[in-house]
Design an enzyme around this catalytic site. Structure first.
Site, mmCIF file in Angstrom:
data_model
loop_
_atom_site.group_PDB
_atom_site.id
_atom_site.type_symbol
_atom_site.label_atom_id
_atom_site.label_comp_id
_atom_site.label_asym_id
_atom_site.label_seq_id
_atom_site.Cartn_x
_atom_site.Cartn_y
_atom_site.Cartn_z
ATOM 1 N N LYS A 92 2.561 9.627 8.538
ATOM 2 C CA LYS A 92 1.952 9.168 9.791
ATOM 3 C C LYS A 92 2.711 9.657 11.021
ATOM 4 C CE LYS A 92 0.085 4.876 7.759
ATOM 5 N NZ LYS A 92 -1.355 4.939 7.837
ATOM 6 N N ASP A 132 9.446 2.656 1.612
ATOM 7 C CA ASP A 132 8.267 3.351 2.126
ATOM 8 C C ASP A 132 8.163 3.014 3.612
ATOM 9 O OD1 ASP A 132 5.719 3.990 2.997
ATOM 10 O OD2 ASP A 132 4.745 3.464 1.111
ATOM 11 N N PHE A 183 0.862 -1.184 0.000
ATOM 12 C CA PHE A 183 0.000 0.000 0.000
ATOM 13 C C PHE A 183 0.894 1.228 0.000
ATOM 14 C CE2 PHE A 183 -2.561 3.427 1.623
ATOM 15 C CZ PHE A 183 -3.745 3.269 0.928
HETATM 16 C C1 LIG Z 1 3.027 2.120 3.746
HETATM 17 C C2 LIG Z 1 2.148 3.291 3.431
HETATM 18 N N1 LIG Z 1 2.560 4.166 2.529
HETATM 19 C C3 LIG Z 1 1.820 5.253 2.207
HETATM 20 C C4 LIG Z 1 0.603 5.465 2.805
HETATM 21 C C5 LIG Z 1 -0.204 6.668 2.447
HETATM 22 O O1 LIG Z 1 -0.116 7.609 3.457
HETATM 23 P P1 LIG Z 1 -1.166 8.806 3.549
HETATM 24 O O2 LIG Z 1 -2.469 8.221 3.938
HETATM 25 O O3 LIG Z 1 -0.578 9.714 4.564
HETATM 26 O O4 LIG Z 1 -1.189 9.422 2.185
HETATM 27 C C6 LIG Z 1 0.131 4.571 3.762
HETATM 28 C C7 LIG Z 1 -1.165 4.778 4.410
HETATM 29 O O5 LIG Z 1 -1.691 3.960 5.116
HETATM 30 C C8 LIG Z 1 0.921 3.448 4.085
HETATM 31 O O6 LIG Z 1 0.513 2.526 4.986
#
Ligand SMILES: Cc1ncc(COP(=O)(O)O)c(C=O)c1O
Length: 402
Positions: free
Chosen positions: A258, A223, A138
């Site tokens: 986050k 990520d 994700f």
């Molecule tokens: C691993 C990861 N990357 C990116 C995101 C996207 O982050 P945002 O909701 O702040 O755009 C998330 C959101 O849950 C995530 O879990």
């Protein structure tokens, strides 16, 4: 009609239905506790999808925000500001030598990372522009990030897909090797998958991916939007990994979101200097990125985690939880696997549960279920030992009732 029912009714009229919202209006938080508009108290084992890494209304963060709000609220990025510099210095100290681009969300940070990987790819012949990511990953909800996300459901209804993104099974280095072609610019991966169900790869996988990137001249993007800032028991989850000759495995780019804002909107695309220099003036931007209040809070998060040694504590509390959940005889028939690192845990259930999140909420507990049958536990990392035990007891109780 109670005040909460009235608020829910008003919310239904004016808020979009894109979230499966629970019928609760939260009005107050302190530490790991939340209170709703009716005065019910909850123990929060999910920290607002990881944002509230130090819990709710942490006094040091409240002070950082209010002090900064009185000094400088916002200034455009044609200027430097002290909190941005100090926050980027923290990243240099706790991650690796690099330079930061600040934005508001994880998706935005990943977008910026993919742009930077493409920019580097322009220097090759043929030009490299494609990004490979992993099944069940994700990476966010923008058009490009739903193409990068390894869950076709997130793309439903939004076709055609942004080109240049493909996925391969995670943990399978041969599949990844086969997917690389002359136009591949980079690999984007979570060191531990969050939304996909707290999926942990074999220990050697990240080092193998690093080597593959080095051999083919690709940009490795980690990520760490979920796994960053101490959650997994290390400052960043990639720091668990070593090459076969014992060197630390580092990405070329790390993305954060986050936790780094503690609940305020902060995203970071953090890159090694040789890559970062490609983002010259005009190549990318974000009006409110690096906002002084948000950056002051983010900087303070690092200071609190260091001062209170919360990374080691998260590692210890995670091991304690895994041992408890695996050792509790009465729930063994209900669970398939307990996995994760630090306070980033997944309990895979033997069957898909019915309304488990709602049942937990009725019992005063905030948890999350992802990938249909994986309970995610990701409390604030400063949770007390007593609260953590209380939470685990309640999770065990819920599981016995399944
Ligand atoms: C691993 C990861 N990357 C990116 C995101 C996207 O982050 P945002 O909701 O702040 O755009 C998330 C959101 O849950 C995530 O879990």
């Amino acid at each position: 009609m109670s005040q909460m029912s009235e608020l829910l009714e008003r919310g239904k009229q004016v808020l979009m239905g894109n979230y499966a919202r629970l019928p609760v209006v939260m009005v107050r938080g302190e530490g790991c506790r939340l209170w709703d508009a009716q005065g019910n108290q909850y123990l929060d084992l999910f920290a607002g999808f990881g944002g509230a890494i130090l819990g709710h209304c942490h006094p040091a963060l409240v002070t950082a925000a209010t002090e900064q709000a009185k000094k400088l609220w916002h200034v455009g990025n044609q200027f430097h500001s002290v909190p941005q510099i100090e926050l980027a210095e923290r990243l240099n100290k706790y991650a690796f030598a690099g330079q930061a681009f600040f934005c508001h969300s994880g998706a935005e940070a990943n977008e910026a990372a993919c742009k930077l990987a493409r920019l580097r790819g322009q220097e090759s012949s043929p030009k490299r522009w494609k990004i490979i990511s992993l099944d069940k990953s994700f990476h966010g909800r923008t058009l490009a990030m739903i193409a990068a996300t390894g869950n076709p459901k997130t793309r439903d209804g939004f076709s055609p897909d942004v080109p240049g993104f493909t996925q391969v099974p995670g943990g399978d280095i041969d599949a990844l090797t086969r997917a690389i072609d002359a136009e591949t610019a980079g690999i984007l991966m979570e060191p531990i998958q969050g939304e996909g169900g707290i999926n942990v790869y074999p220990d050697e996988y990240l080092a193998q991916v690093r080597k593959l990137c080095d051999d083919h001249g690709l940009t490795l993007i980690c990520d760490e939007v979920w796994t960053g800032c101490g959650r997994t028991g290390n400052w960043f989850a990639h720091q668990y990994h070593r090459t076969t000759d014992g060197k630390p495995v580092q990405p070329d780019i790390m993305t954060l979101g986050k936790a780094i804002g503690g609940g305020l909107p902060v995203g970071v695309m953090y890159a090694k200097p040789e890559l970062a220099k490609l983002f010259g003036p005009g190549k990318h931007g974000c009006t409110l990125g690096g906002n002084p209040i948000c950056a002051a809070v983010a900087r303070t998060i690092f200071d609190v985690i260091e001062r209170e040694n919360l990374t080691a504590r998260a590692a210890m509390l995670g091991e304690h939880a895994i041992a408890r959940l695996k050792g509790e005889a009465k729930i063994q028939s209900k669970i398939k696997q307990v996995r994760g690192r630090g306070l980033f845990l997944g309990v895979e259930l033997a069957a898909v549960p019915q309304n488990l999140v709602e049942k937990a909420l009725d019992a005063g507990l905030v948890i999350n279920v992802t990938a249909q049958q994986v309970i995610r536990l990701a409390p604030p990392i400063n949770i007390s030992r007593d609260e953590w035990d209380e939470g685990l007891n309640r999770v065990i109780e819920l599981l016995t009732l399944l």
